[in-house]
Structure formats: C-alpha cells, structure tokens
Design a protein around this motif. Structure first.
Motif, PDB file in Angstrom:
ATOM      1  N   PRO A   1       0.815  -1.209   0.000  1.00  0.00           N
ATOM      2  CA  PRO A   1       0.000   0.000   0.000  1.00  0.00           C
ATOM      3  C   PRO A   1       0.849   1.261   0.000  1.00  0.00           C
ATOM      4  O   PRO A   1       1.881   1.327   0.685  1.00  0.00           O
ATOM      5  CB  PRO A   1      -0.798  -0.124   1.304  1.00  0.00           C
ATOM      6  N   LEU A   2       0.442   2.253  -0.767  1.00  0.00           N
ATOM      7  CA  LEU A   2       1.234   3.480  -0.877  1.00  0.00           C
ATOM      8  C   LEU A   2       1.427   4.156   0.469  1.00  0.00           C
ATOM      9  O   LEU A   2       2.466   4.771   0.720  1.00  0.00           O
ATOM     10  CB  LEU A   2       0.550   4.452  -1.852  1.00  0.00           C
ATOM     11  N   GLY A   3       0.428   4.045   1.349  1.00  0.00           N
ATOM     12  CA  GLY A   3       0.520   4.695   2.645  1.00  0.00           C
ATOM     13  C   GLY A   3       1.631   4.159   3.524  1.00  0.00           C
ATOM     14  O   GLY A   3       2.014   4.820   4.506  1.00  0.00           O
ATOM     15  N   SER A   4       2.156   2.981   3.203  1.00  0.00           N
ATOM     16  CA  SER A   4       3.220   2.395   4.018  1.00  0.00           C
ATOM     17  C   SER A   4       4.607   2.718   3.474  1.00  0.00           C
ATOM     18  O   SER A   4       5.614   2.334   4.073  1.00  0.00           O
ATOM     19  CB  SER A   4       3.043   0.872   4.087  1.00  0.00           C
ATOM     20  N   LEU A   5       4.671   3.432   2.343  1.00  0.00           N
ATOM     21  CA  LEU A   5       5.961   3.731   1.709  1.00  0.00           C
ATOM     22  C   LEU A   5       6.513   5.072   2.174  1.00  0.00           C
ATOM     23  O   LEU A   5       5.768   5.960   2.589  1.00  0.00           O
ATOM     24  CB  LEU A   5       5.805   3.734   0.188  1.00  0.00           C
ATOM     25  N   THR A   6       7.813   5.220   2.080  1.00  0.00           N
ATOM     26  CA  THR A   6       8.446   6.507   2.394  1.00  0.00           C
ATOM     27  C   THR A   6       8.225   7.469   1.233  1.00  0.00           C
ATOM     28  O   THR A   6       7.893   7.063   0.117  1.00  0.00           O
ATOM     29  CB  THR A   6       9.954   6.324   2.604  1.00  0.00           C
ATOM     30  N   LEU A   7       8.437   8.750   1.507  1.00  0.00           N
ATOM     31  CA  LEU A   7       8.286   9.751   0.459  1.00  0.00           C
ATOM     32  C   LEU A   7       9.278   9.494  -0.671  1.00  0.00           C
ATOM     33  O   LEU A   7       8.944   9.663  -1.855  1.00  0.00           O
ATOM     34  CB  LEU A   7       8.504  11.152   1.039  1.00  0.00           C
ATOM     35  N   GLU A   8      10.472   9.040  -0.320  1.00  0.00           N
ATOM     36  CA  GLU A   8      11.473   8.750  -1.345  1.00  0.00           C
ATOM     37  C   GLU A   8      10.997   7.636  -2.281  1.00  0.00           C
ATOM     38  O   GLU A   8      11.143   7.729  -3.509  1.00  0.00           O
ATOM     39  CB  GLU A   8      12.793   8.347  -0.686  1.00  0.00           C
ATOM     40  N   SER A   9      10.396   6.600  -1.703  1.00  0.00           N
ATOM     41  CA  SER A   9       9.889   5.496  -2.518  1.00  0.00           C
ATOM     42  C   SER A   9       8.723   5.956  -3.395  1.00  0.00           C
ATOM     43  O   SER A   9       8.601   5.557  -4.557  1.00  0.00           O
ATOM     44  CB  SER A   9       9.431   4.339  -1.620  1.00  0.00           C
ATOM     45  N   LEU A  10       7.874   6.802  -2.823  1.00  0.00           N
ATOM     46  CA  LEU A  10       6.747   7.327  -3.599  1.00  0.00           C
ATOM     47  C   LEU A  10       7.234   8.160  -4.778  1.00  0.00           C
ATOM     48  O   LEU A  10       6.683   8.072  -5.883  1.00  0.00           O
ATOM     49  CB  LEU A  10       5.845   8.171  -2.699  1.00  0.00           C
ATOM     50  N   GLU A  11       8.261   8.957  -4.558  1.00  0.00           N
ATOM     51  CA  GLU A  11       8.797   9.786  -5.642  1.00  0.00           C
ATOM     52  C   GLU A  11       9.420   8.927  -6.735  1.00  0.00           C
ATOM     53  O   GLU A  11       9.336   9.255  -7.919  1.00  0.00           O
ATOM     54  CB  GLU A  11       9.824  10.769  -5.081  1.00  0.00           C
TER      55      GLU A  11
END
Length: 258
Positions: free
Chosen positions: A233-243
C-alpha cells in the motif's frame, strides 16, 4: 416492438407525462428549478468530459441528458404559466439572428475582430449593462469567472501588454503568499496567486479551466500507475519510494505517448 421515439416533440411529451399530477413519476413531480439546477450543471460537465475523451457515443448520450434538462426546466415553467419550450426556442432563435448581424444583415462587417466586438456590444445592450464588469455570472466556476472578469477589464485597456507582466505578477503574489502568516491572509494571497495564474494563461491563449482539468487527469493517471506498480500500500511507503514510483509512472506514460 417498442414504439420508435426520435423527435423533439416525443421528448417534450414524455416529460409532460412524467410531470402529470395524475399518475406521473413521484421523483419528477417533486423536483423544482433549484433541485434540478445541480443536475443541469453536472450534465454540462459530462458533455465536456465526453468531448475531452473524444467519445462520440458518450457525447451523443450526454447531449441527450443535457437536452432533457432544458425540457425539464421548460416544463416546470409552463406549469407555472411563465413560459413554454416553444418560447425558449423562439428566444434563442431570435437571439442568434440578433447577435449575428454579419450573417443575417449583409451591411454588417464580416471581419473576425468586428464580429467579436459587435457580439459583446449586443450582449451588453441586451443585459442593460452599465459597468464594464456587469453581467458576469456569479455561479460560474471560479477559474472561468476570473478569466471573464479579466477579459472585460482588458477591453478598456486595463491589462498587461504581454505575458511577461502576468508572469512577474505570479512571482510577486507567490512571495506575498509565502510571507502571509494568518489563515485569512494566506487564503487571500493564494487567491491573488490563482488570479494571476489565470491572467498568465489568458495571455498565453490557454483556457485555464481546460488546462487544470488536463493536469488533474494527468496526475490521476500517474497516481493510479503508482498504485499498480507498488508491491505494498502506498501509505506504508516513504516519500522517497513514492517519488521513485512517480518518476517511473511519468516515464512510462511519456514513452507510451510517443
């Protein structure tokens, strides 16, 4: 076999039947101008959406839904002895002839600039406008109303000579927004910033409503691609991973567009 109904009169008859106090549809009978107005606006946006996606079958359906709204309002007006659908049609026919003297009056100039100027003059006379900004509907979407207000002001010379002035104003308003501290001041300055962006778009011959709709759709496509690509789930990822996911989605969409 079901009866074929494909004329405008058929639609008018169907609406009259739905609004018949004796045996009509309870939902249709309960509606008023105010309760139907949001549906009218929604249908207009759905027409625009079908056009943006280039879907002719959907455009056909959505135009039908929008036409139904016109007939619905006219039927309620007829019940109130205000006007009927025939009056609506006559009014728009008369208006189109009146606003196109270059077509229906051969003595009128047919150049684009003269046509646009005459169109606005006729509209202003019809509304009985006194001030330059009179007649711009309050119910318009905010971006569209800002654009119309700016165009009105530009007609009397109150405008930047080119896009560079509008660009400088964006920078100025952004600085003021960042300097604001109270919630009220921030809202006020962000409003000024958005107004300046609309002005810049106008000078670049871009419709801000269309541009924002396109940008939102692009963001939505990329975000959905992020969701598909993520292994959690996106909510469990860090901002770096999301970027990183965002950059991958952006590259993928760029290559598919090519």
């Amino acid at each position: 076999m079901a009866e074929t109904r494909n004329s405008f009169n058929d639609l008018v008859t169907i609406m009259a039947r739905l609004r018949d106090p004796q045996g009509g549809c309870e939902w249709d009978l309960a509606q008023t101008f105010a309760s139907i107005a949001p549906y009218t606006i929604e249908e207009a946006y759905e027409v625009a959406d079908a056009i943006a996606r280039g879907s002719m079958p959907e455009l056909k359906d959505e135009l039908g839904d929008l036409l139904l709204q016109v007939v619905f309002h006219a039927r309620m007006a007829e019940e109130a002895d205000a006007f009927a659908i025939e009056d609506v049609i006559k009014a728009i026919c008369d208006k189109m002839v009146r606003r196109h003297p270059h077509i229906f009056d051969q003595s009128s100039p047919n150049e684009t600039h003269a046509i646009e100027q005459r169109w606005e003059e006729i509209k202003a006379a019809e509304r009985g406008d006194v001030g330059v900004l009179d007649g711009v509907a309050l119910a318009l979407p905010a971006l569209l109303r800002a654009q119309k207000i700016q165009k009105r002001a530009a007609r009397v010379g109150f405008d930047w000579p080119d896009a560079s002035g509008a660009k400088a104003k964006i920078i100025e308003e952004l600085d003021e927004a960042e300097a604001a501290t109270s919630a009220a001041d921030v809202e006020d300055e962000v409003g000024d910033l958005l107004f300046a962006v609309v002005n810049y778009a106008r000078h670049r011959a871009v419709d801000p409503e269309t541009a924002l709709r396109g940008a939102t759709a692009k963001f939505e496509r990329r975000f959905r691609q992020m969701e598909k690509s993520a292994d959690q789930p996106l909510g469990s990822l860090t901002l770096e991973s999301l970027e990183e996911l965002w950059a991958t989605a952006k590259r993928a969409q760029a290559s598919s567009a090519d």
